[in-house]
Design an enzyme around this catalytic site. Structure first.
Site, PDB file in Angstrom:
ATOM      1  N   LYS A   1       0.819  -1.213   0.000  1.00  0.00           N
ATOM      2  CA  LYS A   1       0.000   0.000   0.000  1.00  0.00           C
ATOM      3  C   LYS A   1       0.853   1.262   0.000  1.00  0.00           C
ATOM      4  O   LYS A   1       0.436   2.292  -0.513  1.00  0.00           O
ATOM      5  CB  LYS A   1      -0.957   0.004   1.198  1.00  0.00           C
ATOM      6  CG  LYS A   1      -2.159  -0.892   1.020  1.00  0.00           C
ATOM      7  CD  LYS A   1      -3.190  -0.653   2.095  1.00  0.00           C
ATOM      8  CE  LYS A   1      -4.379  -1.591   1.927  1.00  0.00           C
ATOM      9  NZ  LYS A   1      -5.305  -1.522   3.070  1.00  0.00           N
TER      10      LYS A   1
ATOM     11  N   LYS B   1     -13.256  -5.583  -6.926  1.00  0.00           N
ATOM     12  CA  LYS B   1     -13.954  -4.437  -7.486  1.00  0.00           C
ATOM     13  C   LYS B   1     -12.964  -3.409  -8.055  1.00  0.00           C
ATOM     14  O   LYS B   1     -13.351  -2.492  -8.765  1.00  0.00           O
ATOM     15  CB  LYS B   1     -14.851  -3.785  -6.432  1.00  0.00           C
ATOM     16  CG  LYS B   1     -14.081  -3.273  -5.251  1.00  0.00           C
ATOM     17  CD  LYS B   1     -14.807  -2.158  -4.555  1.00  0.00           C
ATOM     18  CE  LYS B   1     -14.021  -1.633  -3.375  1.00  0.00           C
ATOM     19  NZ  LYS B   1     -12.590  -1.794  -3.385  1.00  0.00           N
TER      20      LYS B   1
ATOM     21  N   LYS C   1      -8.053 -13.073  -8.355  1.00  0.00           N
ATOM     22  CA  LYS C   1      -9.216 -13.014  -7.483  1.00  0.00           C
ATOM     23  C   LYS C   1     -10.195 -11.942  -7.971  1.00  0.00           C
ATOM     24  O   LYS C   1      -9.762 -10.894  -8.444  1.00  0.00           O
ATOM     25  CB  LYS C   1      -8.702 -12.659  -6.076  1.00  0.00           C
ATOM     26  CG  LYS C   1      -9.637 -12.999  -4.959  1.00  0.00           C
ATOM     27  CD  LYS C   1      -8.972 -12.739  -3.619  1.00  0.00           C
ATOM     28  CE  LYS C   1      -9.960 -12.070  -2.691  1.00  0.00           C
ATOM     29  NZ  LYS C   1      -9.402 -11.638  -1.433  1.00  0.00           N
TER      30      LYS C   1
END
Ligand code: TRP
Length: 336
Positions: free
Chosen positions: A119, A204, A201
Site C-alpha cells: 500500500k 472491485k 481473485k
C-alpha cells in the site's frame, strides 16, 4: 446475543471495510459464511471505517459507503438479534486499545507487513502513520472481544499472525490479558475469481468492470457479465486443471445452488458453454435478488437503520469496555 447455551459458544470476530460495491466474491467467500456461523458461534461483525481512512477518502462518499455496507450486512442475513453488528468508530474502545497495543508492537514488526509495503507503493503520496499501524488497530478489534476465531482471507493472514504475536507477548508480560485468536477456515466458501481473468481473485478494483459482479448489480448486468465470462476452447463443462474459467463458474454455480461438481457436470453434459453461462448467471441473479430487495427496503428507512447500529455499538461497547479496563489496569493506568 443469546447466551442460553450452558456450554460457552466460541466468539468469532470479523470486520469488513466500507469500500463500496461489495462483490459476489465477498458474498460467496466471506459474507455467506458470516451468516451461516451465527447459530453456532457468538458472532461479532464490524464495519472497519477507521481502517478505511488509512487511505484518502472523500468524506461524503465514505459516509454513504459506511451506511450502505452496514445495510448490506443486514441484507445478506446478519441478524442483529443473534450477532453483534456495529460500526467500528462508534465503539471508542477500539482506538483506545489500539494505542496501548501500538506501545507493545515493534516498528520492525509493522514494517514487515506485506500489505503495508504494497500500500505504501500504491499510495506513495500518503504513507501515513495510520497505514503503518493498521495491523495493531486490527489486533485491537479482535482482542477487545476475546475472540477465539477470526475468519480471514489470505490477504489478512499475516495481520492475524501479528495479532497472535502481540497477544501472546502481552499475556506473558501482563499475565493473561487476551484470548489468542485462531484463524478460522470455513468448511465451505468459494474463492471467486475474475470473470475476465480467472487466474486473479475477483476484485472491485479490476480495471475491467466485466471482471466482477457487485452484490447489488442489476440482473441484466449480471447476465451480461456471465455471458462474457472468459472460458476455454474445449467446450466441455468439467472441473479440470487449466480450465480456470470453467472451474470458477462451476465454483460459483455450486456455491449458489448447493450442487456438487459431479451433479453440475452431469447437468451440462453435451451442452455448450452458452447454456452453462446462462444458467450460472440466472442462478446468481436468483441468489442476489432477495439481498437487493432487502437492501432497498433497509435504505428506505434510515431511522430504523440508525437504531440498529446505535444499539449494536452500545452492546459492543459494554463488552469492549470490560477488556479495555482490564488492560488499562494491568499496564499501570488508573481506571476512570
Ligand atoms: N483489515 C480487514 C480487511 O481489510 C478488515 C478488518 C478490520 C478485520 N479489522 C478486522 C478483519 C479484524 C478481521 C478481523 O479485510
Amino acid at each position: 446475543m443469546d447466551n442460553n447455551n450452558t456450554e460457552r459458544k466460541k466468539v468469532i470476530f470479523s470486520a469488513i471495510q466500507p469500500s463500496g460495491m461489495l462483490t459476489l466474491g465477498n458474498y460467496l467467500g466471506a459474507l455467506k459464511n458470516w451468516v451461516a456461523m451465527q447459530d453456532e458461534y457468538n458472532c461479532i461483525y464490524a464495519i472497519a471505517d477507521l481502517h478505511a481512512i488509512t487511505v484518502r477518502q472523500e468524506p461524503a462518499k465514505l459516509r454513504k459507503q459506511i451506511i450502505e455496507t452496514f445495510a448490506l450486512l443486514l441484507a445478506v442475513g446478519i441478524d442483529p438479534q443473534k450477532s453483534l453488528v456495529f460500526i467500528q468508530s462508534h465503539v471508542p474502545q477500539h482506538a483506545e486499545l489500539a494505542w496501548i497495543l501500538n506501545c507493545n508492537t515493534q516498528f520492525g514488526e509493522l514494517g514487515r507487513m506485506t500489505q503495508f509495503k504494497e500500500k505504501s507503493q500504491r499510495h506513495a503520496d500518503n504513507i501515513n502513520v495510520g497505514l503503518f499501524a493498521y495491523p495493531s488497530l486490527m489486533a485491537a478489534d479482535i482482542l477487545l472481544y476475546q475472540a477465539d476465531l477470526v475468519p480471514v482471507g489470505a490477504d489478512q493472514k499475516q495481520h492475524l499472525e501479528l495479532t497472535r504475536d502481540i497477544a501472546t507477548r502481552m499475556n506473558g508480560v501482563y499475565n493473561n490479558l487476551f484470548t489468542v485468536p485462531e484463524p478460522y477456515i470455513p468448511k465451505i466458501g468459494a474463492r471467486v475469481m475474475s470473470l475476465q481473468d480467472p487466474t486473479k481473485k475477483m476484485s472491485k478494483s479490476d480495471d475491467n468492470p466485466n471482471g466482477y459482479v457487485a452484490i447489488l448489480d442489476k440482473p441484466e448486468d449480471i447476465m451480461r457479465k456471465f455471458k462474457r465470462a472468459v472460458t476455454d476452447s474445449e467446450a466441455v463443462v468439467k472441473y479440470a486443471e487449466g480450465k480456470d474459467g470453467i472451474n470458477n463458474l462451476m465454483g460459483i454455480y455450486s456455491a449458489v445452488t448447493g450442487r456438487s461438481f459431479d451433479q453440475i457436470e452431469a447437468e451440462f453434459e453435451g451442452k455448450g458453454y452458452g447454456d452453462f453461462k446462462t444458467a450460472v448467471g440466472e442462478a446468481v441473479c436468483e441468489a442476489l435478488r432477495p439481498v437487493r430487495e432487502r437492501f432497498d427496503a433497509l435504505m428506505k428507512d434510515k431511522a430504523a437503520l440508525e437504531d440498529i447500529y446505535r444499539e449494536g455499538a452500545q452492546a459492543a461497547s459494554r463488552f469492549a469496555a470490560r477488556t479495555l479496563s482490564k488492560v488499562q489496569k494491568k499496564v499501570g493506568l488508573i481506571g476512570r
